[in-house]
Write a protein that holds these residues in place. Sequence first.
Motif, PDB file in Angstrom:
ATOM      1  N   THR A  33      89.569 -31.138  82.595  1.00 14.76           N
ATOM      2  CA  THR A  33      89.251 -31.367  81.556  1.00 14.76           C
ATOM      3  C   THR A  33      88.672 -32.014  80.401  1.00 14.76           C
ATOM      4  O   THR A  33      87.048 -32.130  81.391  1.00 14.76           O
ATOM      5  CB  THR A  33      90.593 -33.367  81.317  1.00 14.76           C
ATOM      6  OG1 THR A  33      91.696 -33.074  82.236  1.00 14.76           O
ATOM      7  CG2 THR A  33      90.474 -33.911  79.996  1.00 14.76           C
ATOM      8  N   ASP A  67      95.335 -26.826  74.269  1.00 19.28           N
ATOM      9  CA  ASP A  67      95.239 -27.858  74.066  1.00 19.28           C
ATOM     10  C   ASP A  67      96.169 -28.887  75.002  1.00 19.28           C
ATOM     11  O   ASP A  67      96.544 -28.591  76.123  1.00 19.28           O
ATOM     12  CB  ASP A  67      95.475 -27.841  72.444  1.00 19.28           C
ATOM     13  CG  ASP A  67      96.785 -27.583  72.120  1.00 19.28           C
ATOM     14  OD1 ASP A  67      97.485 -27.393  73.510  1.00 19.28           O
ATOM     15  OD2 ASP A  67      96.763 -27.098  71.398  1.00 19.28           O
ATOM     16  N   ALA A  68      96.146 -30.737  74.014  1.00 21.71           N
ATOM     17  CA  ALA A  68      96.934 -31.195  74.540  1.00 21.71           C
ATOM     18  C   ALA A  68      98.550 -30.907  75.201  1.00 21.71           C
ATOM     19  O   ALA A  68      99.277 -31.292  76.090  1.00 21.71           O
ATOM     20  CB  ALA A  68      97.001 -32.585  74.161  1.00 21.71           C
ATOM     21  N   GLN A  69      98.682 -30.372  73.737  1.00 18.25           N
ATOM     22  CA  GLN A  69     100.525 -29.711  73.963  1.00 18.25           C
ATOM     23  C   GLN A  69     100.409 -28.502  74.933  1.00 18.25           C
ATOM     24  O   GLN A  69     101.458 -28.119  75.125  1.00 18.25           O
ATOM     25  CB  GLN A  69     100.999 -29.287  73.033  1.00 18.25           C
ATOM     26  CG  GLN A  69     101.262 -30.625  71.901  1.00 18.25           C
ATOM     27  CD  GLN A  69      99.619 -31.368  71.949  1.00 18.25           C
ATOM     28  OE1 GLN A  69      98.364 -30.962  71.405  1.00 18.25           O
ATOM     29  NE2 GLN A  69      99.345 -32.910  72.097  1.00 18.25           N
ATOM     30  N   TYR A 373      91.279 -30.855  75.856  1.00 21.49           N
ATOM     31  CA  TYR A 373      91.489 -29.956  76.109  1.00 21.49           C
ATOM     32  C   TYR A 373      91.244 -29.338  77.165  1.00 21.49           C
ATOM     33  O   TYR A 373      90.388 -30.456  78.063  1.00 21.49           O
ATOM     34  CB  TYR A 373      89.893 -28.713  75.323  1.00 21.49           C
ATOM     35  CG  TYR A 373      90.567 -29.200  73.624  1.00 21.49           C
ATOM     36  CD1 TYR A 373      91.273 -27.961  73.608  1.00 21.49           C
ATOM     37  CD2 TYR A 373      89.858 -30.269  72.516  1.00 21.49           C
ATOM     38  CE1 TYR A 373      91.892 -27.708  71.688  1.00 21.49           C
ATOM     39  CE2 TYR A 373      90.001 -30.490  71.071  1.00 21.49           C
ATOM     40  CZ  TYR A 373      91.275 -29.139  70.117  1.00 21.49           C
ATOM     41  OH  TYR A 373      91.667 -28.999  69.798  1.00 21.49           O
ATOM     42  N   ARG A 374      92.112 -28.276  77.886  1.00 19.54           N
ATOM     43  CA  ARG A 374      91.605 -28.173  79.507  1.00 19.54           C
ATOM     44  C   ARG A 374      91.316 -26.753  79.455  1.00 19.54           C
ATOM     45  O   ARG A 374      91.553 -25.931  79.249  1.00 19.54           O
ATOM     46  CB  ARG A 374      93.070 -28.485  79.778  1.00 19.54           C
ATOM     47  CG  ARG A 374      93.351 -29.628  79.967  1.00 19.54           C
ATOM     48  CD  ARG A 374      94.574 -29.559  80.949  1.00 19.54           C
ATOM     49  NE  ARG A 374      94.367 -30.250  82.165  1.00 19.54           N
ATOM     50  CZ  ARG A 374      95.649 -29.731  82.983  1.00 19.54           C
ATOM     51  NH1 ARG A 374      96.619 -29.589  82.893  1.00 19.54           N
ATOM     52  NH2 ARG A 374      95.111 -30.142  84.537  1.00 19.54           N
TER      53      ARG A 374
END
Length: 463
Positions: A33, A67-69, A373-374
Amino acid sequence: MSIRRIAAFALAATSLLASAQEPRPDTFAWRATLDTAGHQGLMRVPLPAEALARLQSRDAGDLRVFDAQGQPVPFALATPPRPAAAPPQQTAAIRALPLHAAPAGSRAPKGTLQLRARQNGDRQSVWVQFGDAAAQQPPGTTPLPAALFDTRQLAADVGGFIVRAQLPPNVPVQFTLSKSADLAEWTPVPARGRIFRFDGEGAPANDRLELSAPLRLKDRYLRLDWSGQEGVRVESVVGLLASAAPARELPALVLPAPAPDGASAVEWPLGFATPVSMLELGTPRANTLVPVRVLGRGQPPEPWRPLAQAVVYRLGPAGQESTNPAIALPAVSAGTLRVEATHGVRLEGVPLTLRVLFQPVDVVFAAGTAGPYRLVAGSAGVRASALPLGMLAATTATAVEALPAARIASVDVAAAPATGGPGWLPRGVDGKTAGLWLVLLLGVALLGGVAWSLLRQSGREAG
């Protein structure tokens, strides 16, 4: 089987294959992350060694930013693997001036200069001849295991030396360096490495001493001392000019203990495809010296490829031990590394340690409001999706190296690497990909069977 059922089967297999080409964050072995600190626009994040050691493609193709989604984010590799840096510039050869011990109470003969130096802890008078090195030495003097170099006109800083010398074979010779402005008071110069030349074609050899820090020798003399070996005759040294900019620290990873293969070899399974630039091969056992060769290969059926020759050593008293320098490699990608002892030496009972170093890789990505973001890495069979760096760099006037840096806030590592699969599968093919291809092959076989059945039925009806 009806044509409609066959078509439905083929469509389902195609859908499965298409979904396999769209990886999700949880299909990667290493997931981090990122903390963007609220920045928007292009950012960069250095890829740590733990992520580099999970990649299953030589060009970092199995690397993504989400991204987070869970949607992919455009990214580029700012520092992809690159060829080795150009060799450092060198000075002209500086001739060695042999030193001789002067008898007590004697005066320096004509053509020589008397200086003060410590030998075996005792301060004594030493003579050096600045003129013709081939001239006859003063009577009553004793040659010393030392040489003087007039480096007063050397304006540039040096980062190391090439030592040109006659050496006894198969013996690493330790040199100590010191500098002086007046030939009376001497300051030690920390240096690393031993000079050696082993017998045999392609055998390990080293003629370089590395300095711990750039050294300025303008208006100074340099002295080399050695001890414990007969047959050493230093002829000259060549200075290696120090780089103007400090080299970037390479990402490094310590590997677990190797698996022995007989009495003279050990192997390290790597499990990644990222090219390795350097190896720090060493031993914790005191007073150890082992000449070795390093080999590598991708898979067990492949032959071993020779990569380097070196000498692993740890010599000297406790607290003052000298160890071998790192081994440079030609950016090699290998599934397994093998180290074999040479010159009749055995590795049995000699513990070896290995630290692999990679070329730095920065990931440049477009950050916005869809965080956190990952950054993920390590999934076999994933196609590369990095954009050309110029495509992202053209969107900003800021140099890539000056972009704000994202910080790795947390790391999640899969319990079982996503790259793992049955041992019989080829390197780079995981179980899921193999299963999908198996489904397609079964579909093709089924279609062939149906066609054969229809042909036989048509033949019977025609008869």
